[in-house]
Motif scaffolding. Structure first.
Motif, PDB file in Angstrom:
ATOM      1  N   SER A 392      41.902  46.100  47.004  1.00  0.00           N
ATOM      2  CA  SER A 392      42.148  45.943  48.438  1.00  0.00           C
ATOM      3  C   SER A 392      41.033  45.195  49.161  1.00  0.00           C
ATOM      4  CB  SER A 392      42.334  47.318  49.092  1.00  0.00           C
ATOM      5  OG  SER A 392      41.120  48.057  49.071  1.00  0.00           O
ATOM      6  N   MET A 393      39.940  44.909  48.465  1.00  0.00           N
ATOM      7  CA  MET A 393      38.826  44.193  49.081  1.00  0.00           C
ATOM      8  C   MET A 393      39.215  42.721  49.329  1.00  0.00           C
ATOM      9  SD  MET A 393      36.254  46.201  49.696  1.00  0.00           S
ATOM     10  CE  MET A 393      37.421  47.440  50.227  1.00  0.00           C
ATOM     11  N   PRO A 394      38.496  42.024  50.223  1.00  0.00           N
ATOM     12  CA  PRO A 394      38.912  40.674  50.604  1.00  0.00           C
ATOM     13  C   PRO A 394      39.144  39.699  49.455  1.00  0.00           C
ATOM     14  CG  PRO A 394      37.310  41.481  52.174  1.00  0.00           C
ATOM     15  CD  PRO A 394      37.403  42.516  51.093  1.00  0.00           C
ATOM     16  N   ASN A 395      38.254  39.675  48.456  1.00  0.00           N
ATOM     17  CA  ASN A 395      38.428  38.676  47.385  1.00  0.00           C
ATOM     18  C   ASN A 395      37.998  39.236  46.038  1.00  0.00           C
ATOM     19  OD1 ASN A 395      38.682  36.424  45.787  1.00  0.00           O
ATOM     20  ND2 ASN A 395      37.510  35.068  47.106  1.00  0.00           N
ATOM     21  N   GLN A 396      38.915  39.878  45.367  1.00  0.00           N
ATOM     22  CA  GLN A 396      38.628  40.478  44.061  1.00  0.00           C
ATOM     23  C   GLN A 396      38.319  39.424  43.001  1.00  0.00           C
ATOM     24  OE1 GLN A 396      41.939  42.484  42.189  1.00  0.00           O
ATOM     25  NE2 GLN A 396      40.620  44.033  41.277  1.00  0.00           N
ATOM     26  N   PHE A 397      38.834  38.216  43.197  1.00  0.00           N
ATOM     27  CA  PHE A 397      38.725  37.190  42.163  1.00  0.00           C
ATOM     28  C   PHE A 397      37.335  36.560  42.056  1.00  0.00           C
ATOM     29  CE2 PHE A 397      43.423  35.854  41.383  1.00  0.00           C
ATOM     30  CZ  PHE A 397      43.727  37.179  41.096  1.00  0.00           C
ATOM     31  N   ILE A 398      36.392  36.940  42.916  1.00  0.00           N
ATOM     32  CA  ILE A 398      35.018  36.451  42.772  1.00  0.00           C
ATOM     33  C   ILE A 398      34.081  37.570  42.315  1.00  0.00           C
ATOM     34  CG2 ILE A 398      35.281  34.538  44.395  1.00  0.00           C
ATOM     35  CD1 ILE A 398      33.850  36.225  46.517  1.00  0.00           C
ATOM     36  N   THR A 399      34.665  38.676  41.845  1.00  0.00           N
ATOM     37  CA  THR A 399      33.844  39.795  41.377  1.00  0.00           C
ATOM     38  C   THR A 399      33.700  39.758  39.865  1.00  0.00           C
ATOM     39  OG1 THR A 399      35.729  41.312  41.138  1.00  0.00           O
ATOM     40  CG2 THR A 399      34.636  41.233  43.287  1.00  0.00           C
ATOM     41  N   HIS A 400      32.761  40.582  39.367  1.00  0.00           N
ATOM     42  CA  HIS A 400      32.551  40.707  37.931  1.00  0.00           C
ATOM     43  C   HIS A 400      33.770  41.367  37.282  1.00  0.00           C
ATOM     44  CE1 HIS A 400      28.519  39.537  38.837  1.00  0.00           C
ATOM     45  NE2 HIS A 400      28.151  40.690  39.361  1.00  0.00           N
ATOM     46  N   ILE A 401      33.843  41.280  35.976  1.00  0.00           N
ATOM     47  CA  ILE A 401      34.957  41.873  35.233  1.00  0.00           C
ATOM     48  C   ILE A 401      34.461  43.070  34.440  1.00  0.00           C
ATOM     49  CG2 ILE A 401      36.644  41.480  33.384  1.00  0.00           C
ATOM     50  CD1 ILE A 401      36.857  38.601  34.359  1.00  0.00           C
ATOM     51  N   TRP A 402      35.176  44.181  34.612  1.00  0.00           N
ATOM     52  CA  TRP A 402      34.751  45.441  34.025  1.00  0.00           C
ATOM     53  C   TRP A 402      34.988  45.464  32.513  1.00  0.00           C
ATOM     54  CZ3 TRP A 402      32.103  48.602  37.170  1.00  0.00           C
ATOM     55  CH2 TRP A 402      31.727  49.852  36.669  1.00  0.00           C
ATOM     56  N   GLU A 403      34.099  46.157  31.819  1.00  0.00           N
ATOM     57  CA  GLU A 403      34.186  46.295  30.372  1.00  0.00           C
ATOM     58  C   GLU A 403      35.551  46.847  29.957  1.00  0.00           C
ATOM     59  OE1 GLU A 403      31.054  47.925  27.104  1.00  0.00           O
ATOM     60  OE2 GLU A 403      31.759  49.415  28.561  1.00  0.00           O
ATOM     61  N   GLY A 404      36.111  46.280  28.896  1.00  0.00           N
ATOM     62  CA  GLY A 404      37.428  46.704  28.432  1.00  0.00           C
ATOM     63  C   GLY A 404      38.523  45.741  28.835  1.00  0.00           C
ATOM     64  N   ASN A 405      38.279  44.942  29.880  1.00  0.00           N
ATOM     65  CA  ASN A 405      39.211  43.906  30.301  1.00  0.00           C
ATOM     66  C   ASN A 405      38.872  42.589  29.608  1.00  0.00           C
ATOM     67  OD1 ASN A 405      40.839  45.266  32.332  1.00  0.00           O
ATOM     68  ND2 ASN A 405      38.955  45.362  33.548  1.00  0.00           N
ATOM     69  N   SER A 406      39.857  41.718  29.559  1.00  0.00           N
ATOM     70  CA  SER A 406      39.595  40.370  29.069  1.00  0.00           C
ATOM     71  C   SER A 406      38.721  39.628  30.074  1.00  0.00           C
ATOM     72  CB  SER A 406      40.920  39.619  28.889  1.00  0.00           C
ATOM     73  OG  SER A 406      40.689  38.237  28.734  1.00  0.00           O
ATOM     74  N   LEU A 407      37.805  38.816  29.579  1.00  0.00           N
ATOM     75  CA  LEU A 407      36.976  38.011  30.481  1.00  0.00           C
ATOM     76  C   LEU A 407      37.810  36.960  31.216  1.00  0.00           C
ATOM     77  CD1 LEU A 407      33.720  37.565  28.365  1.00  0.00           C
ATOM     78  CD2 LEU A 407      33.970  38.844  30.504  1.00  0.00           C
ATOM     79  N   THR A 408      39.057  36.814  30.788  1.00  0.00           N
ATOM     80  CA  THR A 408      39.983  35.896  31.474  1.00  0.00           C
ATOM     81  C   THR A 408      40.934  36.677  32.386  1.00  0.00           C
ATOM     82  OG1 THR A 408      41.585  36.006  29.632  1.00  0.00           O
ATOM     83  CG2 THR A 408      39.909  34.265  29.554  1.00  0.00           C
ATOM     84  N   LEU A 409      40.506  37.860  32.835  1.00  0.00           N
ATOM     85  CA  LEU A 409      41.389  38.748  33.614  1.00  0.00           C
ATOM     86  C   LEU A 409      42.012  38.057  34.809  1.00  0.00           C
ATOM     87  CD1 LEU A 409      42.595  41.516  34.247  1.00  0.00           C
ATOM     88  CD2 LEU A 409      40.462  42.091  35.448  1.00  0.00           C
TER      89      LEU A 409
END
Length: 496
Positions: A392-409
């Motif tokens: 729900s935050m303004p821009n999730q797509f500029i945040t880090h990617i959490w462990e367990g997810n693909s780095l191409t999330l």
């Protein structure tokens, strides 16, 4: 003579260098002191948490302020409320004329506060001070959120597609009873799993709603305009609005959850329950809960609750009419400065450091980097800042990617979106002002009945007719007729 001259030159150079360093140091010190002592305008930002209010919220707030002071010379105060209390909390702030500059307006909140003229029209100031927002979100997405030609809120950047009829299951119990989650394709398959848990773990609640009722994540219809009072069937593929409560599918869904209740899968004392979903999970009281699906959902839920999870999706993946406008960031009429609020909002959409602070907390304290570039929870202190609301935050797509997810999330979410069913109502916004009185009345009735009907507590053959009778008396048909009227005009304008 030359040696003496050279020594003199060297001494002079040393003196000059010391002077320059001394000057730079004290000038920087004076600037820093001015920043510390300066009275900055403080802007209040409100949003909900899906878990509890973080213990380290003020620490994160101060880290954000270090950035906002240097970038746009303002400070922020984060007003965070539990999800179930958020709507009432922000409405009270607005009515009491308390300062509230930026606010996350989830669809139902946006509809109601806008009708009361409590939001700032952003048409002009977003062009002047929000160019970063336009670049990040895209003009088409902003256009899709207009109401009567005006921009009252800007959508956040996230995956807009939703996987319906999804369930999150505790992995430890899935492994314990050798449940093959990939084989769960139908409700019948799911019920067989529920029966295993019920028979072998009698002290556990098998299933609870992830949000309010079990049918919240279950819709095979498009909640046209962000509410259930007139929907588009078949994931929005039909373009004629129908009364959801008169459909056979709604009755079948009610009968399904009633059957689960009678079989003992569901919580019998829902009104006596004061525990949050987080508490139920951490105290090992439940096996599963409902949730929407998307790439990375298992890791998202695991990061929220620190428990390994499995996810299954029985419904389709679709983009509904309200998908883009579901999470709108707004400037309220209670702001101390519309222009400065827009500058701050623009910074939130474009500054990755602020986004990571809001979503995950402080690097080194709340999260750390793994060797491959993911982030993961920091030992001991990681749980002092978790809210489960990065979506729900303004821009999730500029945040880090959490462990367990693909780095191409973030690319995966784009692909997920491309393959989704697209509702014929995408971009339609319902203006409730012509039927505001009726809308509020039917919403109140639905809220009262849905909690018991959609959680299986009562027989739908008895209570659904009662709800429909009260809804009709309150003006549901007029609301649906008005929505259909606006939808037909919108279709003509958009040539659908």
């Amino acid at each position: 003579m030359r040696k003496t001259f050279s020594k003199s030159v060297m001494m002079l150079l040393v003196i000059i260098i010391i002077y320059i360093i001394h000057t730079i140091y004290f000038e920087k010190k004076q600037v820093d002191e001015k920043r510390v002592n300066k009275d900055y305008m403080k802007f209040v930002i409100a949003f909900p948490t899906m878990t509890n209010i973080p213990e380290d919220l003020l620490l994160v707030q101060e880290e954000i302020n270090k950035i906002t002071r240097s970038q746009i010379e303002v400070e922020v105060e984060l007003k965070v409320f539990k999800f179930e209390e958020y709507k009432q909390a922000v409405q009270t702030m607005l009515v009491d004329h308390k300062q509230l500059d930026l606010m996350l307006a989830l669809n139902h909140i946006h509809t109601e506060v806008n009708i009361k003229d409590q939001l700032v029209v952003l048409n002009d100031i977003i062009k002047q001070n929000g160019k970063g927002i336009i670049d990040a979100v895209g003009k088409d997405a902003i256009e899709a959120c207009k109401l009567n030609g005006n921009i009252y809120g800007v959508p956040n950047v996230r995956g807009y597609a939703t996987g319906y009829d999804g369930y999150v299951l505790r992995k430890d119990l899935v492994d314990k009873y050798k449940i093959d989650v990939k084989s769960i394709k139908t409700i019948k398959d799911l019920e067989a799993v529920f029966e295993i848990i019920k028979n072998n773990e009698p002290d556990l609640i098998v299933l609870v709603p992830g949000t309010r009722t079990l049918l919240y994540h279950h819709g095979e219809y498009d909640k046209l305009g962000g509410n259930v009072f007139g929907v588009l069937p078949n994931y929005g593929q039909d373009d004629q609005i129908v009364d959801l409560f008169a459909t056979q599918k709604y009755m079948e869904n009610l009968e399904l959850v009633r059957r689960w209740y009678l079989k003992g899968y569901l919580q019998p004392d829902i009104f006596m329950d004061n525990l949050t979903l987080e508490q139920k999970i951490s105290e090992n009281k439940i096996f599963a809960y409902t949730q929407f699906g998307k790439p990375g959902i298992e890791q998202q839920e695991q990061s929220y609750y620190d428990v390994e999870m499995e996810f299954i999706q029985i419904g389709e993946t679709a983009i509904g009419s309200e998908a883009i406008s579901k999470c709108l960031w707004t400037i309220t009429r209670n702001t101390i400065s519309q222009e400065k609020s827009m500058q701050l909002l623009n910074l939130l959409y474009t500054n990755a450091d602020i986004m990571n602070l809001l979503c995950y907390g402080m690097e080194g304290r709340h999260y750390i980097f793994s060797e491959d570039g993911h982030i993961k929870s920091a030992d001991n202190l990681g749980q002092k800042y978790t809210m489960g609301n990065s979506w729900s935050m303004p821009n999730q797509f500029i945040t880090h990617i959490w462990e367990g997810n693909s780095l191409t999330l973030w690319d995966d979410l784009h692909a997920f979106q491309e393959g989704a069913i697209k509702s014929k109502g995408i971009g339609f916004r319902f203006d409730i002002s012509p039927v505001y009185k009726e809308y509020i009345a039917v919403e109140k009735i639905y809220t009262q009945y849905s909690i018991i009907l959609e959680n299986g507590l009562v027989d739908p053959k008895i209570y659904l007719p009662k709800m429909r009778e009260e809804l009709d008396a309150a003006g549901l048909k007029r609301v649906i007729i008005e929505k259909q009227h606006q939808f037909e005009k919108w279709k003509l304008k958009n040539k659908q």
